[in-house]
Write an enzyme that holds these catalytic residues in place. Structure first.
Site, PDB file in Angstrom:
ATOM      1  N   LYS A 191      -4.985   0.015  -8.234  1.00  0.00           N
ATOM      2  CA  LYS A 191      -4.123   0.427  -9.342  1.00  0.00           C
ATOM      3  C   LYS A 191      -4.862   0.370 -10.446  1.00  0.00           C
ATOM      4  O   LYS A 191      -4.716  -0.919 -11.347  1.00  0.00           O
ATOM      5  CB  LYS A 191      -2.811  -0.046  -9.534  1.00  0.00           C
ATOM      6  CG  LYS A 191      -1.856   1.063 -10.248  1.00  0.00           C
ATOM      7  CD  LYS A 191      -1.875   2.557  -9.783  1.00  0.00           C
ATOM      8  CE  LYS A 191      -0.990   3.259 -10.391  1.00  0.00           C
ATOM      9  NZ  LYS A 191      -0.955   4.744 -10.140  1.00  0.00           N
ATOM     10  N   SER A 383       0.324   9.692  -8.144  1.00  0.00           N
ATOM     11  CA  SER A 383       1.202   8.582  -8.583  1.00  0.00           C
ATOM     12  C   SER A 383       2.507   9.395  -8.428  1.00  0.00           C
ATOM     13  O   SER A 383       3.136   9.834  -7.555  1.00  0.00           O
ATOM     14  CB  SER A 383       0.954   8.114  -9.972  1.00  0.00           C
ATOM     15  OG  SER A 383      -0.130   6.998  -9.712  1.00  0.00           O
TER      16      SER A 383
END
Length: 584
Positions: A191, A383
């Site tokens: 991430k 996402s």
């Protein structure tokens, strides 16, 4: 004094009347302007369908909303679905004899160019010609133009073939220098959205995923260009590495172009192909005009709705991007519309708010209970964009779609050092132990940080849970390919994050078959705002200010500015992809 007040009142009334008359004529002028633009478009015999600089290929109707305060220079917008359908129609249209690609800089996403190329390759099966011409040609434009039978280049032009690269900017030292603290909470070593605030270089994990992603996309793209130009992949790699496309003569030597000619000479080549006489006019019809000519509404058969989810995901009820309150209304309307037999959700989003994504996913799950829901990915489905796809019966991805990024993070800036350096400090009076668990001056308390980490971990587990349900995999299997990592569509198919590689048109066809429709027509949602709705929105002070800032900063920089300044996006758990990739 009495006469003075009478004069003042009379002047006020006169001003109000004058403004009213001005606004009335302003509206009338807009109406006449709109009507004058609605001309019937006809296709003449012996025409050439032209893809030129004036055409912007867009993914969603919401991208085609211009302001009354914006002046556009002859540019038009065409939905990628309409563009592909128009090219397919042109294949069998006896009035269309060929296609001419005349775009030095193509305003379209990578997956949109993929779809255009595929449609043009199919068009060539008709035996009709496809020619391309360029001056100083961007990589994206050449990717499309290389599909032509013959590529013509200006003798003083060039082709910018260089491959793909990404540059990551880091702010850690800058923030420390100026006393800005950044509280970061995340789950997933990939991430990387928060890395610029934590490091001064790319982490090994981020370098790995960026390298894999770029090589996947460039591998797909470069192999198609090489195949169209009839050369080996290794030979094409040497050409790109050496920047041979920049020099006109070398574009001939290395078979990137077929001839060096001026534009008027190119037009004469097309005239000769059409066997036109000297006094015959060369009839070119632009792609957007051809779409208009083909737009006679077909209401036969059942209705397949294409619901566009384009842009970042946020809360609220605004038009444009994906705002959960308004978007839920769209979903419920489609659920209740008995004429709609199936829905295709077209996702082109890097994600955004975790809460808003969750709200939208729930309503899509309710929709799926009453009618087929098929998902199609555009340039991005990452996402939160991937999260909302978990309601789908089936997921289609383009090979070059940026897919996945199953991860969660939160960023909370604070300015304690900056404030202290400038003589600013604060004291807190509170009723409970963590009433001020976060403040702009002091950041997070230790307990607040612990709870935010738990919130991120909980959100991540919820994310993975929905993926396991849709993809029929275990938590461990998804966690291994999650952690915030972004994949290409090709790779996503291999690891089971999507069902099929295909276009929006493929998804529509499948949706129709899933609903048992032998004949069908397609409607797009959300609908574009009317002229009057646009007028009143444009008079909003905040919108005017935003447009001024956007025009000064440019679209890309404005998006970064918006992320920093928007109250909706700060201090919130987010599902968002850290970057975008453009082939320029």
């Amino acid at each position: 004094m009495k006469s003075f007040f009478k004069n003042v009142l009379a002047n006020i009334v006169a001003i109000i009347l004058l403004l009213g008359v001005f606004f009335f004529f302003f509206v009338i002028m807009l109406m006449f302007g709109a009507m004058s633009g609605e001309k019937n478009v006809s296709v003449k015999d012996n025409s050439v369908l032209t893809i030129n600089l004036k055409t912007n290929i867009i993914d969603s109707p919401t991208e085609d909303q211009s302001s009354i305060f914006e002046v556009k220079k002859n540019d038009t917008h065409v939905l990628i679905y309409d563009a592909v359908e128009a090219i397919r129609k042109a294949k069998d249209d006896k009035k269309i004899k060929g296609i001419s690609i005349e775009a030095d800089f193509l305003n379209a996403g990578i997956t949109q160019i993929d779809d255009l190329r595929a449609a043009i390759i199919d068009f060539k099966k008709s035996g009709k010609f496809v020619y391309a011409y360029g001056n100083v040609v961007s990589q994206a434009s050449y990717y499309l133009g290389s599909v032509a039978d013959q590529y013509y280049l200006n003798p003083a032009g060039g082709i910018e073939l260089k491959g793909l690269a990404t540059e990551v900017t880091f702010y850690k030292d800058f923030a420390e220098k100026y006393g800005v603290g950044i509280e970061v909470i995340r789950h997933g070593k990939y991430k990387s959205a928060v890395e610029p605030f934590l490091r001064n270089d790319i982490s090994p994990e981020n370098r790995e995923q960026l390298s894999t992603l770029l090589n996947d996309i460039w591998g797909n793209t470069s192999s198609r260009i090489a195949a169209s130009r009839k050369m080996e992949n290794s030979q094409f790699k040497t050409i790109v590495d050496s920047l041979y496309g920049i020099i006109p003569n070398q574009t001939l030597q290395y078979r990137l172009a077929d001839r060096l000619v001026q534009k008027s000479e190119y037009d004469q080549i097309i005239r000769a192909k059409l066997k036109l006489k000297n006094d015959d006019k060369l009839n070119k019809i632009s792609l957007n005009k051809y779409v208009e000519a083909s737009e006679k509404e077909d209401t036969s058969g059942g209705k397949v709705a294409v619901l566009y989810a384009s842009g970042s995901i946020n809360g609220g009820d605004e038009y444009g991007d994906i705002h959960s309150e308004r978007y839920i209304k769209y979903i419920k309307n489609l659920q209740e519309d008995k004429k709609v037999k199936a829905v295709v959700l077209r996702i082109n989003s890097p994600g955004g708010s975790a809460n808003a994504s969750d709200e939208i996913l729930f309503e899509l799950q309710q929709l799926k209970k009453s009618k087929p829901l098929i998902v199609s990915f555009g340039d991005y489905a990452a996402s939160g964009g991937y999260y909302i796809a978990m309601a789908a019966d089936k997921i289609y991805s383009e090979p070059n779609t940026l897919t996945g990024s199953i991860g969660v993070f939160g960023v909370m800036p604070y300015f304690k050092d900056l404030a202290n350096r400038n003589g600013i400090r604060s004291d807190i009076v509170a009723t409970n132990a963590n009433s001020a668990y976060y403040s702009a001056l002091n950041g997070l308390t230790p307990h607040g940080q612990m709870m935010m980490q738990k919130s991120v971990e909980s959100t991540y587990k919820r994310f993975v849970y929905f993926v396991t349900q849709n993809r029929k995999k275990t938590f461990e299997q998804i966690d291994n390919i999650g952690g915030g990592r972004v994949w290409s569509g090709t790779r996503a198919k291999e690891i089971g994050l999507v069902d099929e590689l295909g276009s929006l048109n493929d998804a529509v066809k499948y949706a129709a078959s899933k609903a048992g429709l032998k004949t069908y027509h397609v409607s797009s949602y959300p609908k574009r705002k009317t002229a009057f709705e646009q007028i009143f929105e444009d008079l909003n002070e905040d919108d005017i200010s935003a447009r001024v800032i956007k025009s000064k900063l440019g679209k890309a920089n404005y998006e970064l500015f918006e992320q920093i300044t928007s109250k909706k996006l700060r201090n919130e758990v987010k599902m968002e992809m850290p970057y975008q990739i453009n082939i320029n």
